[in-house]
Design an enzyme around this catalytic site. Structure first.
Site, short mmCIF file in Angstrom:
data_model
loop_
_atom_site.label_atom_id
_atom_site.label_comp_id
_atom_site.label_asym_id
_atom_site.label_seq_id
_atom_site.Cartn_x
_atom_site.Cartn_y
_atom_site.Cartn_z
N GLN A 209 0.82 -1.21 0.00
CA GLN A 209 0.00 0.00 0.00
C GLN A 209 0.86 1.27 0.00
OE1 GLN A 209 -3.97 -1.96 2.01
NE2 GLN A 209 -2.74 -0.60 3.25
N ASP A 210 1.58 1.51 1.09
CA ASP A 210 2.55 2.59 1.09
C ASP A 210 3.73 2.15 1.95
OD1 ASP A 210 1.32 2.84 3.58
OD2 ASP A 210 1.38 5.01 3.58
#
Length: 240
Positions: A69-70
């Site tokens: 995701q990040d």
């Protein structure tokens, strides 16, 4: 901004670099760089590691993409590859990925000596380890969401399509899956697998998912005449 881009491109192989430099001419990417340049907090990962996934193999050797995701918000953990970390103490998401690997291959249970830089070895075998968003602020999750990294990821898929590659997309978590699948639609050059994120915040969902993760990836690769991934990087003997 040129200095920041030069830092991003550290170690990037020439064919990937050509693609990124074309993207860098676009308005969305210029705006992204401007925002990043003006961030007062520490960036994670550090600038020289942001495009690290593109330093291991040429585009035509891409077998699959594993999406997170990040980045890890802890600068000691983030190293540019999704889920990977060179920190002495492994992040919980990476620990849980290793436990899932051992769950699918019981002969690996108790084998811990190969975990250091484990995912770097996966990258060397043709896996792009990407986050949906490539940067964040130190100790802050999702700080750079909707800044332009999502568009960069979508354009990257267009680039891979232009290479006439058939690529497996593996999503660990819904955040990236949602915008990527919307982008590719029914593109026949991509297949996809979807799993819960390995973060402890998902509880047992990552372990209880009924379909094998690592074995299913290798089954797909063999079906499409690719060499399967050695998940232990040759340090432990086991059956694919």
């Amino acid at each position: 901004m040129e200095q920041l881009l030069d830092q991003f491109l550290s170690g990037v192989l020439s064919e990937w670099k050509a693609f990124i430099l074309q993207e860098a001419k676009q308005t969305y990417f210029q705006e992204l760089l401007a925002k990043l340049k003006n961030v007062e907090q520490e960036l994670t990962p550090k600038a020289s590691q942001v495009f690290r996934p593109f330093s291991f193999f040429a585009p035509n050797n891409t077998k699959l993409i594993i999406y997170g995701q990040d980045p890890y918000p802890n600068p000691q953990h983030a190293c540019g590859l999704s889920f990977a970390s060179n920190a002495p103490k492994l992040p919980q998401s990476l620990k849980r990925m290793i436990l899932r690997l051992q769950q699918e291959y019981p002969e690996l249970a108790g084998q811990n000596h190969w975990t250091k830089q484990l995912l770097e070895g996966w990258a060397q075998q043709g896996i792009l380890l990407l986050n949906g968003v490539f940067t964040t602020n130190a100790f802050q999750t999702n700080a750079h969401r909707n800044w332009g990294w999502e568009q960069f990821n979508c354009h990257l898929l267009d680039f891979l399509l232009s290479q006439k590659l058939y690529v497996l997309l593996v999503f660990l978590g819904k955040q990236t899956e949602n915008f990527v699948l919307k982008k590719i639609g029914g593109a026949s050059q991509f297949a996809s697998l979807s799993y819960p994120h390995p973060s402890p915040l998902t509880g047992r969902k990552f372990f209880d998912h009924p379909d094998a993760l690592f074995k299913q990836i290798n089954q797909w690769l063999k079906h499409h005449n690719h060499t399967p991934i050695d998940w232990t990087n040759g340090q432990v003997q086991y059956q694919f």
